[in-house]
Design an enzyme around this catalytic site. Sequence first.
Site, short mmCIF file in Angstrom:
data_model
loop_
_atom_site.label_atom_id
_atom_site.label_comp_id
_atom_site.label_asym_id
_atom_site.label_seq_id
_atom_site.Cartn_x
_atom_site.Cartn_y
_atom_site.Cartn_z
N GLU A 4 54.22 100.08 131.75
CA GLU A 4 54.33 101.20 130.00
C GLU A 4 54.40 102.11 131.06
O GLU A 4 54.23 103.62 130.65
CB GLU A 4 52.36 100.96 130.88
CG GLU A 4 52.22 100.16 130.75
CD GLU A 4 49.97 100.53 130.94
OE1 GLU A 4 49.24 101.39 131.36
OE2 GLU A 4 48.99 99.48 130.41
N GLU A 45 48.90 92.46 130.83
CA GLU A 45 47.69 92.31 131.37
C GLU A 45 46.69 92.60 130.02
O GLU A 45 47.60 93.52 129.18
CB GLU A 45 47.55 94.18 131.44
CG GLU A 45 49.15 94.78 133.02
CD GLU A 45 48.76 96.39 133.42
OE1 GLU A 45 47.83 97.14 132.64
OE2 GLU A 45 49.96 96.77 134.64
C1 PNW Z 1 47.36 99.78 132.78
N1 PNW Z 1 44.65 105.31 129.28
O1 PNW Z 1 47.14 101.69 133.10
C2 PNW Z 1 47.57 100.00 133.61
O2 PNW Z 1 48.93 99.09 133.84
C3 PNW Z 1 46.71 99.37 135.00
O3 PNW Z 1 47.98 99.63 136.08
C4 PNW Z 1 45.55 100.01 135.24
O4 PNW Z 1 45.24 99.78 136.26
C5 PNW Z 1 45.36 99.46 133.91
O5 PNW Z 1 45.70 99.65 132.64
C6 PNW Z 1 44.17 99.64 133.52
O6 PNW Z 1 43.42 100.84 133.25
C7 PNW Z 1 46.52 102.53 132.22
O7 PNW Z 1 44.31 106.63 129.53
C8 PNW Z 1 45.77 103.53 132.55
O8 PNW Z 1 44.92 105.38 127.95
C9 PNW Z 1 45.52 104.14 131.50
C10 PNW Z 1 45.57 104.17 130.12
C11 PNW Z 1 46.09 102.97 129.77
C12 PNW Z 1 46.47 102.12 130.34
#
Ligand code: PNW
Length: 449
Positions: free
Chosen positions: A166, A354
Amino acid sequence: MTIVKFPDHFIWGAATAAFQVEGAYKEDGRGMSIWDTFSRTPGKVFEGDNGDVACDMYHLYPEDIKRMADMGIRSYRFSVAWPRIIPDGSGAVNEKGLAFYHNLVDELHKHGIEPMLTLYHWDLPQALQDRGGWLNRETIDHFVRYAETVFNSLRGKVRFWATFNEPWCISFLSHYIGAHAPGMTELQAGVDVAHHVLVAHGRTVQLFRKLGIEGQIGIAPNTEWQEPYSDKEEDIEAAYRRSGYLNEWFLRPVMTGKYPEKLVEWFRGKGAELKIEEGDMELIGSKIDFLGINYYTGGVGRYNPDSGDLFDYEEVPMGWDKTDIGWNIYPQGLYNVLTYIKREFGDIAIYITENGACYNDGPSADGKVHDTGRVEYLRKHVLQVHRAIESGVNVKGYYCWSLMDNFEWAYGYSMRFGLIYVDYETQERIPKDSYRWYRKLAQLNWLEV
Ligand code: PNW
């Protein structure tokens, strides 16, 4: 009843990331990361939760891998903690850190589970942050050296490699929105970091080829699908910008070696200049073997110049169901993302690296965790994956986020994404209903709708 069958050899897996599950933050020479610092900064993480213990997977991995095997998954996606391998980011290599990942990978192989290794899932060594972190181009060199260390150590044992998890979160969420470590709030910083991370990705892919590492290398960007509220041109443009900032800003350079011009212009209008050095774009566009796609949510929105949003975009509530973290449930968005990738970038192999949902159900009186919401979410999303496969998108596998409840970044331990429940007091694991549902899917490779 209809039977929906997935292709033979389709890979069902589950994913985690080092900082979110390992704990053991001081053990065997591990250095500090920006998330250790961020979580100790008051007001940044829910109730000041940190990763000191997390799920203690650093110690409990043998029993966790037994559970993976019981669940019938064929692959496990995890990340390596850079501060375990090179504690200060640029100096001496810590053999004990490497030994841990050897043990982990050996244990996976013992159970016939294929490792997919992510090199960077956000835990930058703090010592590098002290020298500017991803804003400093030198961090690219340090990352490549770290990658080389991991490649040379684990080559032959690991066949699936992802460079970055990401890049949008690493850059914009962490340096422009400020919700993640290191918590900066400047658009220019977001744009600079995004570019440096992409260059680091490209250099790592080149290195992988040069070293002749067996296997496949890719990247795992997050995607979202923002859809225009109406077919008015201004709504279409605004939704394109909002989606584009998440998806296309990263996918297009990686897949074609070019940034999306409209967005470059938009950022310029907001005072943020893209700074490209000679050779950068060739590196960024280095051919990869697969794309990892992380997908959780999407929305609908329209043009509104007074919204205060960077893209003059305003999300319109559609009354959709949300998960416990407040994200819209929008399964078709996953199909849209996948078919968009095929349309724009061709037939690259794709792994859903994911997809999953936050539901905070805990054990009921019967001692079991009845997470019906998660089962429904997963069922609807894997059906969209199947639909994309039917449309000719080359999806080869699916990793559920997450194997178990874990440290959910700024939300600390308050948000649960696991197929397995974790009691953070006792470290007891309780497989949820979704675990049993997923096990059946992984075993049968089909589901009934
Ligand atoms: C992803 N947002 O994170 C990550 O790859 C994981 O580590 C995480 O636990 C999972 O999604 C669930 O959140 C994100 O705020 C965290 O847009 C936040 C955001 C997007 C992806």
